[in-house]
Design an enzyme around this catalytic site. Structure first.
Site, PDB file in Angstrom:
ATOM      1  N   LYS A   1      20.458  32.754 -23.491  1.00 17.24           N
ATOM      2  CA  LYS A   1      21.137  31.505 -23.120  1.00 17.24           C
ATOM      3  C   LYS A   1      20.771  30.404 -24.114  1.00 17.24           C
ATOM      4  O   LYS A   1      19.800  30.545 -24.864  1.00 17.24           O
ATOM      5  CB  LYS A   1      20.723  31.108 -21.704  1.00 17.24           C
ATOM      6  CG  LYS A   1      19.226  30.899 -21.564  1.00 17.24           C
ATOM      7  CD  LYS A   1      18.785  30.873 -20.111  1.00 17.24           C
ATOM      8  CE  LYS A   1      17.286  30.617 -20.048  1.00 17.24           C
ATOM      9  NZ  LYS A   1      16.716  30.845 -18.738  1.00 17.24           N
TER      10      LYS A   1
ATOM     11  N   ARG B   1      15.799  26.205  -6.931  1.00 21.26           N
ATOM     12  CA  ARG B   1      16.857  25.816  -7.858  1.00 21.26           C
ATOM     13  C   ARG B   1      18.150  26.440  -7.335  1.00 21.26           C
ATOM     14  O   ARG B   1      18.967  25.753  -6.746  1.00 21.26           O
ATOM     15  CB  ARG B   1      16.511  26.307  -9.272  1.00 21.26           C
ATOM     16  CG  ARG B   1      17.479  25.867 -10.336  1.00 21.26           C
ATOM     17  CD  ARG B   1      16.932  26.101 -11.745  1.00 21.26           C
ATOM     18  NE  ARG B   1      16.748  27.519 -12.068  1.00 21.26           N
ATOM     19  CZ  ARG B   1      16.278  27.962 -13.228  1.00 21.26           C
ATOM     20  NH1 ARG B   1      15.932  27.106 -14.191  1.00 21.26           N
ATOM     21  NH2 ARG B   1      16.143  29.246 -13.458  1.00 21.26           N
TER      22      ARG B   1
ATOM     23  N   TYR C   1      13.702   1.392 -40.322  1.00 22.46           N
ATOM     24  CA  TYR C   1      14.368   0.450 -39.420  1.00 22.46           C
ATOM     25  C   TYR C   1      13.373  -0.452 -38.692  1.00 22.46           C
ATOM     26  O   TYR C   1      12.278  -0.021 -38.332  1.00 22.46           O
ATOM     27  CB  TYR C   1      15.171   1.220 -38.366  1.00 22.46           C
ATOM     28  CG  TYR C   1      16.494   1.729 -38.883  1.00 22.46           C
ATOM     29  CD1 TYR C   1      17.453   0.836 -39.377  1.00 22.46           C
ATOM     30  CD2 TYR C   1      16.781   3.085 -38.865  1.00 22.46           C
ATOM     31  CE1 TYR C   1      18.664   1.314 -39.847  1.00 22.46           C
ATOM     32  CE2 TYR C   1      17.997   3.558 -39.326  1.00 22.46           C
ATOM     33  CZ  TYR C   1      18.938   2.666 -39.816  1.00 22.46           C
ATOM     34  OH  TYR C   1      20.129   3.131 -40.281  1.00 22.46           O
TER      35      TYR C   1
ATOM     36  N   MET D   1      18.709   8.716 -38.115  1.00 18.36           N
ATOM     37  CA  MET D   1      19.640   9.739 -37.645  1.00 18.36           C
ATOM     38  C   MET D   1      19.581  10.987 -38.525  1.00 18.36           C
ATOM     39  O   MET D   1      19.511  12.109 -38.035  1.00 18.36           O
ATOM     40  CB  MET D   1      21.063   9.177 -37.628  1.00 18.36           C
ATOM     41  CG  MET D   1      22.068  10.127 -37.003  1.00 18.36           C
ATOM     42  SD  MET D   1      23.753   9.508 -37.091  1.00 18.36           S
ATOM     43  CE  MET D   1      23.711   8.175 -35.920  1.00 18.36           C
TER      44      MET D   1
HETATM   45  C1  LIG Z   1      15.576  31.401 -18.650  1.00 20.27           C
HETATM   46  C2  LIG Z   1      15.316  32.371 -17.617  1.00 20.27           C
HETATM   47  C3  LIG Z   1      14.375  33.389 -17.804  1.00 20.27           C
HETATM   48  C4  LIG Z   1      13.480  33.490 -19.020  1.00 20.27           C
HETATM   49  O1  LIG Z   1      12.398  32.593 -18.893  1.00 20.27           O
HETATM   50  P1  LIG Z   1      11.271  32.522 -20.026  1.00 20.27           P
HETATM   51  O2  LIG Z   1      10.222  31.649 -19.459  1.00 20.27           O
HETATM   52  O3  LIG Z   1      11.896  31.943 -21.232  1.00 20.27           O
HETATM   53  O4  LIG Z   1      10.809  33.908 -20.241  1.00 20.27           O
HETATM   54  C5  LIG Z   1      14.268  34.356 -16.826  1.00 20.27           C
HETATM   55  N1  LIG Z   1      15.030  34.310 -15.725  1.00 20.27           N
HETATM   56  C6  LIG Z   1      15.916  33.318 -15.486  1.00 20.27           C
HETATM   57  C7  LIG Z   1      16.709  33.336 -14.236  1.00 20.27           C
HETATM   58  C8  LIG Z   1      16.092  32.319 -16.422  1.00 20.27           C
HETATM   59  O5  LIG Z   1      16.963  31.352 -16.182  1.00 20.27           O
END
Ligand SMILES: *Cc1c(COP(=O)(O)O)cnc(C)c1O
Length: 811
Positions: free
Chosen positions: A480, A578, A706, A755
């Site tokens: 992701k 969550r 700046y 920037m």
């Molecule tokens: C991102 C995520 C992981 C991986 O977590 P890490 O700490 O990067 O290993 C595992 N399970 C879910 C559901 C996640 O969203």
């Protein structure tokens, strides 16, 4: 290679019932993913801590492979094949190599050391291949498996072997020595002892010297600490840059001029390389050439043309949607084969194009070489072949899809960028063809700021986590957020190659992108928005289902499409709070799923909130306990057998007992653990770097940047570097909070980060405009930055903006 299966069976003392006893073998393979000449291949099914190649036997048989060395015949195998059964397939491969080596009597140079083995090997090949038909280790194939593959490529046309031997543990050298059986030894630089798993310098030296047990002579730097440990019967030929006791003294004179003094001759030498390590490697080569009685004039001419070698295959974004694989320093059959495998693994566009120079392959007639090359290109289904050079353009001209050019200049004259569209282009040529000029034309405009991604390190890290797991435990890798900033497609390709079981993305469009780029392994979408259900189905993406609302919505959707048994993944909320089902919703969940054929529960999972926090161990164990009970409740009620998983990276490291049938690896793959011990085992994946644009002196009383944030109180030398908050560098890092590394030294950030740029303090650093600047990487870990900034590595990695060019490489 030309041996019969009978011979092999005898040598490796295999048990077998010959199905085809007189079979000839002309190729050895250990990798089910890269095959050639299938029917005459002998496949050694190696097993390791995290893999077992026996599982590929059925697939290989379907592809026409009929000869296997195994530890056990797979019980589900039904065809007609030759199985040579041995106790240990790696040992068998090695004893066969020892036997095969004994069939040849040409001189063999065996190289070992801590650094410089591959460079010295490649340079010796470059320096000597006019006089010799050389067989050498491809890339850095120097391990317990790499050495057999290197040596087994020898044939009767070769008259010099150059093989490297690499060890990381005591007791590994003896078998490498038997397989290489060097007649001439070369010892390169010996580095830090502890890095390689040895307890002392002496232990390491002793182990490395085992390679030279039977050599006629050993070429090495004059170093009493090494020489005193050497068996007195071994003849040495030493070099030094300082000590006149050496056989060859190579003294620096001025700039790139050196004086060489031996007992028989004195001459000048121009060495165009600068760093100390490179000079040492050149000296090793000079000594080797002198040992081989090379003429002084030849040595002078060739050493002058030595160039730094890029040992990495690099993947870059090209023009018009193309991807460019840059491999422009050598061209021989073995390395072409490796590059074509790489092309196949990393192609982002279906159409494969190869731009190839003349092949420099000693040991064969050109007719033979180009016939083999042509076959190799065809078996790799290359859509378009551009041959550059007088030989290749003649010998391959009858291949379909081939266009030939006599020289690089000819090709460049006719070059039109628009004739390359949406293809993956491998550019592979010998150094003399200057293909870097072609790469520049096909590459997208580059910025000075790049994020380099080391794919070998990705593999290393994957294997590290695998080593903490049972062999049958499945692995999902989270890619992701653009692969934690590293680049989702490239990482996904690498993971697909290593046969991970699932990929995880956040959104449907990320998954769709991976599918369009050729990723075929199962993909889970963690946040499947209702508007994207059609995308899920179109691209076979599997949704996470975390609520009754999302469950009903998705079932309605697949029902309307008349799809059945669509895989879904149920998420339980055991404490993260969550997303996910809670205990009191489980009955209703079961009721909806019971007798429901529209969806199928492929897995049940939960997420740990604090697997990285030792203080919350009890809480974590409670989460696991809840997960265990709740998932069991669903499984029992539905009478199903889904995959269960709860561990993320820190979970794998700290709670591997609870791996169930799968784990979800995230940040660790990208080289960052949440624990110091863990980090020691990981390799750095991403290197963010740029260059110095300008250097200036600023006097006391002036200010920098700046809002005049930094007031200069004593004269400063300041460097401006082209990276700013638009590239993802947190602004909070400015005003002397953070630093970058220049020439290995800390350069503090002065004033506010702009920037597109920032200014750093180089008052005490010897540096020039154009010098490299490291933002993070091996020498300045991203964990270190996170600490300084009071954030976590996840945030820094995923913030690197998409305008920063990613370059992927493999060694
Ligand atoms: C991102 C995520 C992981 C991986 O977590 P890490 O700490 O990067 O290993 C595992 N399970 C879910 C559901 C996640 O969203």
């Amino acid at each position: 290679m030309n041996v019969t299966l009978k011979q092999v069976a005898q040598v490796i003392q295999a048990e077998w019932q010959p199905t085809f006893p007189d079979e000839f073998i002309d190729h050895i393979s250990i990798d089910s993913r890269s095959l050639q000449n299938n029917s005459t291949t002998l496949f050694f099914a190696l097993t390791g801590a995290n893999h077992d190649a026996h599982v590929y036997i059925n697939d290989l048989y379907k592809k026409g492979v009929v000869n296997f060395v195994v530890q056990a015949i797979p019980t589900n195998f039904t065809g007609a094949a030759n199985f040579l059964v041995v106790e240990n397939t790696l040992k068998a491969l090695q004893s066969f190599t020892v036997y095969y080596r004994s069939l040849f009597s040409f001189p063999v140079i065996g190289i070992t050391g801590s650094n410089g083995k591959t460079i010295v090997k490649e340079w010796l090949n470059y320096l000597m291949n006019t006089e010799y038909n050389i067989i050498r280790s491809p890339k850095s194939y120097n391990s317990q498996v790499g050495v057999p593959l290197s040596v087994l490529a020898s044939n009767e046309n070769h008259d010099l072997g150059i093989f490297e031997a690499g060890i990381s543990l005591p007791n590994e050298m003896a078998v490498l020595e038997q397989m290489i059986l060097p007649t001439i030894g070369v010892l390169t630089h010996l580095g830090d002892a502890h890095k390689e798993g040895f307890t002392s310098f002496e232990q390491k030296v002793d182990e490395k010297l085992l390679l030279f047990k039977q050599v006629e002579a050993l070429i090495l730097e004059y170093n009493p600490k090494v020489l005193e440990r050497l068996d007195k019967s071994i003849k040495t030929f030493t070099w030094s840059t300082t000590n006149p006791a050496a056989d060859v003294l190579i003294k620096h004179s001025a700039a790139d001029l050196y004086h060489v003094i031996t007992r028989f001759t004195r001459f000048d030498l121009i060495i165009k390389l600068q760093d100390e390590q490179a000079i040492a490697n050149v000296c090793t080569c000079v000594a080797t050439l002198l040992f081989f009685n090379y003429d002084v004039k030849l040595i002078q001419d060739r050493i002058k043309t030595l160039y730094p070698i890029e040992l990495r295959l690099q993947v870059k974004d090209g023009l018009n949607g193309c991807t460019v694989i840059d491999d422009t320093y050598n061209s021989d059959y073995q390395s072409l084969k490796i590059a074509l495998d790489f092309l196949d693994q990393h192609k982002s566009k279906e159409k494969k194009t190869v731009i190839l120079s003349d092949i420099f392959q000693s040991g064969f007639q050109p007719e033979v070489v180009y016939k083999k090359v042509g076959k190799l290109l065809q078996s790799n289904a290359i859509n378009r072949i551009i041959g550059i050079g007088p030989k290749i353009s003649t010998y391959l001209k009858d291949l379909p899809n081939f266009s030939g050019f006599a020289s690089t200049a000819d090709f460049l004259l006719q070059f039109s960028a628009n004739s390359f569209q949406n293809e993956t282009i491998l550019i592979k040529g010998a150094r003399s063809f200057k293909f870097d000029e072609i790469v520049v034309l096909l590459e997208q405009q580059t910025h000075e700021t790049v994020l380099e991604i080391n794919l070998n390190a990705v593999t290393h890290n994957l294997n590290f986590y695998k080593s903490l797991l049972q062999p049958q435990t499945k692995i999902m890798v989270m890619v992701k957020a653009f692969g934690y900033g590293a680049g989702s497609f490239e990482i996904a390709k690498e993971l697909q190659f290593h046969q991970v079981d699932y990929l995880g993305v956040a959104y449907a469009d990320e998954g769709a992108e991976l599918r369009r780029a050729g990723i075929t392994i199962p993909i889970i979408v963690m946040n499947p928005e209702p508007g994207t259900y059609a995308t899920l189905l179109a691209y076979q993406l599997e949704p996470e289902i975390y609520s009754l609302r999302s469950l009903h919505g998705f079932i309605d959707f697949v029902k309307a499409k008349n799809v059945s048994s669509y895989p879904i993944h149920l998420k339980l909320d055991t404490g993260m709070h969550r997303l996910g089902f809670e205990a009191e919703q489980l009955d209703e969940l079961v009721a909806v799923l019971k007798n429901n054929n529209w969806v199928k529960v492929a897995s049940i999972f939960s997420h740990l909130s604090s697997s990285d926090v030792p203080a919350y161990k009890d809480f974590t164990l409670q989460q696991i306990q809840k997960f265990d009970a709740w998932s069991q409740q669903v499984i029992d009620a539905l009478q199903i057998n889904p995959i269960r998983h709860i561990l993320n990276t820190s979970g794998i490291f700290n709670y591997s007992a609870y791996q169930y049938n799968m784990v979800r690896l995230g940040i660790g793959l990208y080289g960052v653990g949440n624990d110091e011990q863990e980090n020691k085992q990981l390799q750095n994946v991403g290197t963010l770097k740029t260059i110095i644009l300008q250097i200036r002196n600023v006097n006391a009383g002036e200010s920098i940047g700046y809002s005049r944030r930094y007031q200069v109180t004593r004269p400063k030398k300041v460097a401006t570097i082209p990276i700013g908050y638009a590239d993802g560098i947190p602004r909070a890092w400015g005003n002397e909070k953070g630093y970058v590394l220049i020439q290995g030294k800390k350069a503090t950030i002065l004033g506010s980060i702009c920037m597109d740029a920032m200014m750093v303090d180089v008052t005490d650093i010897v540096c020039n405009e154009g010098d490299e600047v490291l933002i993070f990487g091996q020498k300045l870990p991203v964990t270190e930055l996170a600490k300084q900034l009071n954030t976590i590595p996840y945030e820094i990695l995923t913030s690197i903006s998409q305008r920063v060019k990613r370059i992927f490489y493999k060694e």
